[in-house]
Design an enzyme around this catalytic site. Structure first.
Site, PDB file in Angstrom:
ATOM      1  N   ASN A  84       0.800  -1.218   0.000  1.00  0.00           N
ATOM      2  CA  ASN A  84       0.000   0.000   0.000  1.00  0.00           C
ATOM      3  C   ASN A  84       0.836   1.273   0.000  1.00  0.00           C
ATOM      4  OD1 ASN A  84       1.017  -0.060   2.567  1.00  0.00           O
ATOM      5  ND2 ASN A  84      -0.953   0.020   3.632  1.00  0.00           N
ATOM      6  N   LYS A  85       2.132   1.167  -0.291  1.00  0.00           N
ATOM      7  CA  LYS A  85       2.994   2.344  -0.278  1.00  0.00           C
ATOM      8  C   LYS A  85       3.007   3.041  -1.647  1.00  0.00           C
ATOM      9  CE  LYS A  85       4.204   2.164   4.024  1.00  0.00           C
ATOM     10  NZ  LYS A  85       3.368   1.078   4.525  1.00  0.00           N
ATOM     11  N   ASN A  86       3.717   4.178  -1.721  1.00  0.00           N
ATOM     12  CA  ASN A  86       3.646   5.017  -2.914  1.00  0.00           C
ATOM     13  C   ASN A  86       4.205   4.344  -4.160  1.00  0.00           C
ATOM     14  OD1 ASN A  86       2.572   6.770  -1.121  1.00  0.00           O
ATOM     15  ND2 ASN A  86       4.060   8.404  -1.409  1.00  0.00           N
TER      16      ASN A  86
END
Length: 287
Positions: A84-86
């Site tokens: 769920n990170k950039n």
């Protein structure tokens, strides 16, 4: 632990020195939601007290502090590439380090404490013996995961622009809702805009944060809480005998914050639907 500052929810750098003891060896700022901490103050305190600084930049891949990228302050700085990170490698992350000596130690620690990884042991330059130099871990990133990350590097700014557009769209929609506090972005930073967090002013509403959150979720929107503060978690509360009133700012926000969806594959129509649902719920539960 050190309490947070209102507005950014980052470590309150002005409260650090009061917590330093003879056992303190490092300061560990977390760049919450992608907003850089007050690095000038943190670096100054660390220098005066001969402490290391280890930055948690899991949210802060694109962040800058006074023009300097997070990860360039000669500290060990940890980035996350979780799903769920950039940008994502599925699992894993990256550690930025200030010199080759530390880099080499980390390379050994991340693979069981072995002096050579498989690539070096089985290369075409002849057989190379390895040594177990220290107790280590299984922290190496698999090549398949790394391949995902390499190809996402070129998309970092494109993804950022999507999130920036949606972030500003949220801010514009909520700016006149007195029941909602949006987080602050200071003028001297570039936030990585990792998550979009609002804090409800519960004194203006007839419901709790959890009741409001449940209503958002019932509308089919994936809202969440990032996070329950560590001093309220059972392990830390029992181990260090911590009470909610020990960190009043963090405790106050703990009951009020929720995170709204923010990711590049959203459409403006989807962002507008989130806004509509939140605003309608504010009207429904307004005192």
């Amino acid at each position: 632990f050190v309490d947070i500052e209102p507005g950014t929810l980052n470590l309150d750098a002005n409260k650090i020195e009061a917590k330093i003891t003879s056992k303190t060896v490092a300061l560990m700022p977390v760049h919450y939601a992608g907003h850089p901490c007050d690095m000038d103050t943190i670096q100054d305190i660390a220098k005066r007290h001969s402490l290391a600084v280890v930055e948690d930049a899991a949210h802060a891949l694109e962040a800058k502090y006074k023009g300097r990228p997070i990860g360039s302050f000669d500290n060990m700085t940890a980035f996350s590439f979780y799903a769920n990170k950039n940008i994502t490698t599925g699992e894993g992350g990256m550690l930025a380090v200030p010199n080759e000596e530390i880099a080499e130690k980390v390379r050994v620690l991340r693979l069981h404490g072995l002096s050579r990884d498989a690539w070096k042991r089985y290369g075409n330059a002849g057989f190379a013996h390895w040594k177990l130099e220290m107790p280590g871990y299984k922290y190496n990133m698999p090549d398949i995961n790394a391949a995902l990350g390499i190809h996402q590097l070129k998309k970092i700014e494109k993804f950022y622009e999507f999130r920036k557009n949606y972030f500003e769209r949220y801010n514009k929609a909520f700016c006149e809702a007195t029941e909602i506090e949006t987080l602050q972005i200071k003028g001297h930073v570039r936030s990585a805009l990792h998550i979009y967090v609002i804090a409800l002013r519960l004194e203006c509403l007839t419901v709790t944060r959890d009741e409001f959150l449940n209503a958002v979720q019932e509308a089919g929107i994936g809202a969440a809480v990032h996070y329950v503060p560590l001093h309220l978690q059972p392990f830390y509360a029992k181990t260090f005998k911590l009470k909610p009133e020990d960190f009043p700012v963090a405790t106050n926000y703990a009951d009020r914050i929720l995170t709204l969806p923010l990711y590049p594959r959203m459409t403006e129509t989807e962002v507008d639907r989130v806004i509509e649902v939140v605003c309608n719920l504010i009207k429904r539960y307004r005192k």
